[in-house]
Design an enzyme around this catalytic site. Sequence first.
Site, PDB file in Angstrom:
ATOM      1  N   HIS A 258       0.953  -1.128   0.028  1.00  0.00           N
ATOM      2  CA  HIS A 258       0.028   0.040  -0.128  1.00  0.00           C
ATOM      3  C   HIS A 258       0.726   1.278  -0.033  1.00  0.00           C
ATOM      4  CE1 HIS A 258      -3.343   2.658   0.783  1.00  0.00           C
ATOM      5  NE2 HIS A 258      -2.691   3.068   1.992  1.00  0.00           N
ATOM      6  N   ASP A 269       7.809  25.971  12.038  1.00  0.00           N
ATOM      7  CA  ASP A 269       7.869  27.074  13.050  1.00  0.00           C
ATOM      8  C   ASP A 269       9.070  27.577  13.542  1.00  0.00           C
ATOM      9  OD1 ASP A 269       6.775  29.052  14.554  1.00  0.00           O
ATOM     10  OD2 ASP A 269       6.004  27.536  15.908  1.00  0.00           O
ATOM     11  N   CYS A 353      -4.218   3.671  -4.798  1.00  0.00           N
ATOM     12  CA  CYS A 353      -3.530   4.297  -3.653  1.00  0.00           C
ATOM     13  C   CYS A 353      -2.365   5.083  -4.349  1.00  0.00           C
ATOM     14  CB  CYS A 353      -3.030   3.096  -2.648  1.00  0.00           C
ATOM     15  SG  CYS A 353      -1.800   2.049  -3.278  1.00  0.00           S
TER      16      CYS A 353
END
EC number: 3.4.22.-
Length: 464
Positions: A258, A269, A353
Amino acid sequence: MNNKIRRFPNKNLKMPESGINFMSMLFFSKIDNMVYFINPIKYNTNANIAILEKIDDDDETRGKVTFIPIKYLEILYNELVLDPNHINNINFENNIKRKFFLFWTIKKYLQDKNININTFITSKKYKGIPLVYMRKSFLKSELSKTRDFSTFATIYDDLDAQIGIPPLGFNPKPKAYPRKHDKSTWLSSGDIYNCIYPLTMINTDYDYFHLILFEKTDKNIATVASSMRCYKLEDRVKFFLMNDKKRFFMFPIIYNDHFTCCVIDKHFDKDKKAAYFFNSSGYIPELIKQNKKYMFIESDMTIKSHKHYNSTPNTNYAYLYIDVLSEYLNDIFKNVNYYFFNTFELQYDSPDCGMFNIIFLYYIVYFNIKSKFEFKKLYYSMSFIGDLLASSYRGALFISRYDINSIDEFKNTLEIFNIKNKKFMELIDMYKKNSNRIMNVCSKIKNDYDSYIDNEKNSLESNI
């Protein structure tokens, strides 16, 4: 399908993906860019328009005749042709005809010199970008098959059925999930690379690493060496951290067959770093071992720290790679302060996916997403993408064997040709139908508005 997964209201209400959902996405994208949206009408040829619209400043000829920009054709003409002044004696009606002349002169030169076209466009660059990236890449897998997500039952339908309530929503007769898909439709990490990496040459804040592959994950030995292949990743990260011109580091992940992906912001930040994870099947915080750095984005776009959930003492195998990877990233990136995960499920059925991850990463680089709010808007924008749309964009972002006779012909074609595969045509059909619906709705709104203005005017006149 896990009944702890969160879903967006548009999916639980089974709003048709090809109808109301697509129309909403198209409409919202025109209102101060409320959502990110890849307009399929710009992807109707083999030209990689996302690259060309950044480097080819000739609006008249961009993506026409050939994907090579006219200004570079002129450079090649002057380099390769014996009498480069000949073109100055020709009076062209427009730039399209000028480009046509330049292109066929250069193509004939390559043929006469027996120069391989694919080798030529791989070796030549314009504004620092190889010509080969100015065309879309070839899709080696099959086109996938899927259905509109409104046709599938949801977990809430299942719960309704348990207490005797019939399914509620825009599609009242949901169907069962289909059988597993053939692996021939699976995308490869190379497909994702070919689609995303060229964009990083335009918006250069982004660094792309090809793949992190989990071969296995031992619950008792959660170390990278025992589970993960990431050749030269540490060297790339060291260079990335020293490079002031790069802010984001992105890569796809394969675990349990997957695809998921991760994007790391080294200036989240000030001196703090953050990792944004995306999983088309969603992450379930209750099944992941408590970690104070983990943050979860809910389907209502609230962000909650892990402490708000009753989590398991041991991470479920489905998400074990997260613990392994976060520990490893924290080490090689010199501390990652926040890890963001989407809790909502987008993929119900399809083998796409890989396409969900392509769209997520494509949005980031193409729209130059940087700020915290822009990333939040990105996750919201993904809520409009379901199995059908992810599958359809495969036909828009790639060239398939249904668009050209063979991969050899693809490699040696410089001309522009139209996309005709069924997935792209499916996408264009959605665009046309929903554009007409929006125009009809706008016409009705205008009629209501005009009627209101007329009544208001008549009311004022009667009071005089």
